[in-house]
Motif scaffolding. Structure first.
Motif, mmCIF file in Angstrom:
data_model
loop_
_atom_site.group_PDB
_atom_site.id
_atom_site.type_symbol
_atom_site.label_atom_id
_atom_site.label_comp_id
_atom_site.label_asym_id
_atom_site.label_seq_id
_atom_site.Cartn_x
_atom_site.Cartn_y
_atom_site.Cartn_z
ATOM 1 N N LEU A 258 60.965 51.015 46.683
ATOM 2 C CA LEU A 258 59.536 50.920 46.988
ATOM 3 C C LEU A 258 59.306 49.888 48.088
ATOM 4 N N GLN A 259 58.540 50.275 49.087
ATOM 5 C CA GLN A 259 58.189 49.356 50.181
ATOM 6 C C GLN A 259 56.699 49.039 50.089
ATOM 7 N N PRO A 260 56.320 47.831 49.675
ATOM 8 C CA PRO A 260 54.895 47.490 49.528
ATOM 9 C C PRO A 260 54.143 47.562 50.853
ATOM 10 N N ILE A 261 52.914 48.044 50.775
ATOM 11 C CA ILE A 261 52.049 48.111 51.959
ATOM 12 C C ILE A 261 50.851 47.186 51.785
ATOM 13 N N TYR A 262 50.079 47.389 50.720
ATOM 14 C CA TYR A 262 48.996 46.455 50.401
ATOM 15 C C TYR A 262 48.719 46.527 48.915
ATOM 16 N N SER A 263 48.016 45.509 48.404
ATOM 17 C CA SER A 263 47.671 45.456 46.991
ATOM 18 C C SER A 263 46.217 45.029 46.839
ATOM 19 N N PHE A 264 45.654 45.334 45.676
ATOM 20 C CA PHE A 264 44.250 45.008 45.449
ATOM 21 C C PHE A 264 43.956 45.002 43.954
ATOM 22 N N ASN A 265 42.847 44.376 43.615
ATOM 23 C CA ASN A 265 42.249 44.461 42.287
ATOM 24 C C ASN A 265 40.751 44.225 42.458
ATOM 25 N N VAL A 266 40.061 43.886 41.398
ATOM 26 C CA VAL A 266 38.620 43.656 41.526
ATOM 27 C C VAL A 266 38.326 42.440 42.394
ATOM 28 N N GLN A 267 39.268 41.496 42.466
ATOM 29 C CA GLN A 267 39.025 40.239 43.176
ATOM 30 C C GLN A 267 39.258 40.307 44.679
ATOM 31 N N GLY A 268 40.130 41.190 45.141
ATOM 32 C CA GLY A 268 40.407 41.168 46.569
ATOM 33 C C GLY A 268 41.423 42.197 47.019
ATOM 34 N N LEU A 269 41.745 42.113 48.318
ATOM 35 C CA LEU A 269 42.695 43.003 48.977
ATOM 36 C C LEU A 269 43.695 42.135 49.717
ATOM 37 N N GLU B 46 42.772 39.203 35.094
ATOM 38 C CA GLU B 46 42.681 39.932 36.360
ATOM 39 C C GLU B 46 43.740 39.498 37.360
ATOM 40 N N GLU B 47 43.942 38.190 37.467
ATOM 41 C CA GLU B 47 44.846 37.675 38.492
ATOM 42 C C GLU B 47 46.307 38.053 38.259
ATOM 43 N N ARG B 48 46.632 38.558 37.081
ATOM 44 C CA ARG B 48 48.012 38.961 36.797
ATOM 45 C C ARG B 48 48.297 40.419 37.140
ATOM 46 N N LEU B 49 47.240 41.160 37.477
ATOM 47 C CA LEU B 49 47.379 42.590 37.715
ATOM 48 C C LEU B 49 46.969 42.951 39.141
ATOM 49 N N ARG B 50 47.774 43.796 39.777
ATOM 50 C CA ARG B 50 47.398 44.331 41.081
ATOM 51 C C ARG B 50 47.841 45.781 41.181
ATOM 52 N N ILE C 30 45.579 53.292 37.880
ATOM 53 C CA ILE C 30 44.224 52.836 37.587
ATOM 54 C C ILE C 30 43.988 52.802 36.076
ATOM 55 N N ALA C 31 44.443 53.828 35.377
ATOM 56 C CA ALA C 31 44.260 53.872 33.922
ATOM 57 C C ALA C 31 44.999 52.722 33.240
ATOM 58 N N LYS C 32 46.202 52.438 33.688
ATOM 59 C CA LYS C 32 46.964 51.318 33.124
ATOM 60 C C LYS C 32 46.249 49.995 33.402
ATOM 61 N N TYR C 33 45.751 49.841 34.613
ATOM 62 C CA TYR C 33 45.062 48.603 35.011
ATOM 63 C C TYR C 33 43.851 48.338 34.105
ATOM 64 N N PHE C 34 42.957 49.332 33.975
ATOM 65 C CA PHE C 34 41.748 49.114 33.188
ATOM 66 C C PHE C 34 42.064 48.962 31.701
ATOM 67 N N VAL D 298 51.578 51.981 42.418
ATOM 68 C CA VAL D 298 52.072 51.430 41.169
ATOM 69 C C VAL D 298 51.146 50.301 40.736
ATOM 70 N N LEU D 299 51.323 49.842 39.507
ATOM 71 C CA LEU D 299 50.627 48.659 39.011
ATOM 72 C C LEU D 299 51.656 47.558 38.819
ATOM 73 N N THR D 300 51.321 46.346 39.226
ATOM 74 C CA THR D 300 52.233 45.222 38.994
ATOM 75 C C THR D 300 51.580 44.196 38.081
ATOM 76 N N TYR D 301 52.435 43.502 37.354
ATOM 77 C CA TYR D 301 52.018 42.436 36.444
ATOM 78 C C TYR D 301 52.846 41.194 36.768
ATOM 79 N N THR D 302 52.158 40.075 37.000
ATOM 80 C CA THR D 302 52.819 38.805 37.301
ATOM 81 C C THR D 302 52.451 37.808 36.216
#
Length: 218
Positions: free
Chosen positions: A176-187, A127-131, A114-118, A146-150
């Motif tokens: 790492l096995q992804p389960i779900y991702s989110f940011n301010v825009q969605g889930l 926003e759309e590059r971070l989840r 969360i700290a890295k994201y903000f 984790v935080l991802t950057y695309t």
């Protein structure tokens, strides 16, 4: 320092940073100094120093290439001590703001991500590059964040993680096995959007404390 006063200072500072202030104008400086004074009063001079270093990180990395910003932010927060929520906050699960994480000199994987994201949002990374991504850490057999950057749509995301300090493409993080991702825009589940960020209660509560409306990226 009362919780309401802390929240107001954190929220105001975050909104000013994300509004695009790169040169520390008077209003921004006043808010930052107020925050530092309150952190110092409640947590002591070392805590104030950590928050001041974070503000310096943001100021010094404005306008730099995104890969450089990401490397600096990832390394900055990975230096903090890992502490579980039961020990750190006295409750099973708590998502801290960046200031809370820095002031208390530690957190868990959610707090670091969360700290890295903000911080990256404050530096202008879209926003759309971070989840924020909930995963299963297969070697540890436990939930992890984790935080991802695309960099561009459809590209392989890069993973910012406290378990592995090296920033690697997701294709190399077979642990790492992804389960779900989110940011301010969605889930999202996998690549399918399944709702708004308000569906995650702890995330909704954190955004409310920071004054960030879900679904309205800055």
């Amino acid at each position: 320092m009362t919780p309401s006063k802390t929240t107001a200072l954190i929220g105001c500072l975050f909104l000013l940073i994300t509004a695009g202030f790169a040169a520390t104008p008077p209003d921004w400086l006043g808010t930052a100094q107020g925050l530092l004074a309150e952190v110092g009063k409640r947590y002591g001079p070392e805590a104030r120093g950590r928050v001041d270093a974070w503000l310096g990180l943001i100021a010094q990395n404005q306008g730099k290439p995104e890969p450089e910003q990401i490397a600096q932010v990832n390394a900055f927060f990975n230096r903090l001590e890992f502490v579980g929520d039961d020990e750190h906050w006295g409750q099973a699960d708590y998502w801290a703001t960046p200031v809370e994480t820095l002031a208390t000199n530690g957190g868990d994987c959610e707090d670091f991500s969360i700290a890295k994201y903000f911080t990256l949002r404050s530096l202008g990374v879209p926003e759309e590059r971070l989840r924020l991504v909930y995963v299963k850490a297969l070697k540890l057999d436990q939930a992890h964040m984790v935080l991802t950057y695309t960099a561009t749509p459809g590209a392989v995301p890069w993973v910012l993680d406290n378990l592995d300090p090296a920033i690697k493409p997701a294709t190399q993080r077979t642990d790492l096995q992804p389960i779900y991702s989110f940011n301010v825009q969605g889930l999202w589940l996998a690549k399918e959007r399944v709702g708004g960020p308000e569906r995650i209660g702890l995330w909704r509560g954190l955004l409310a404390r920071m004054g960030v409306p879900p679904g309205q990226p800055r």
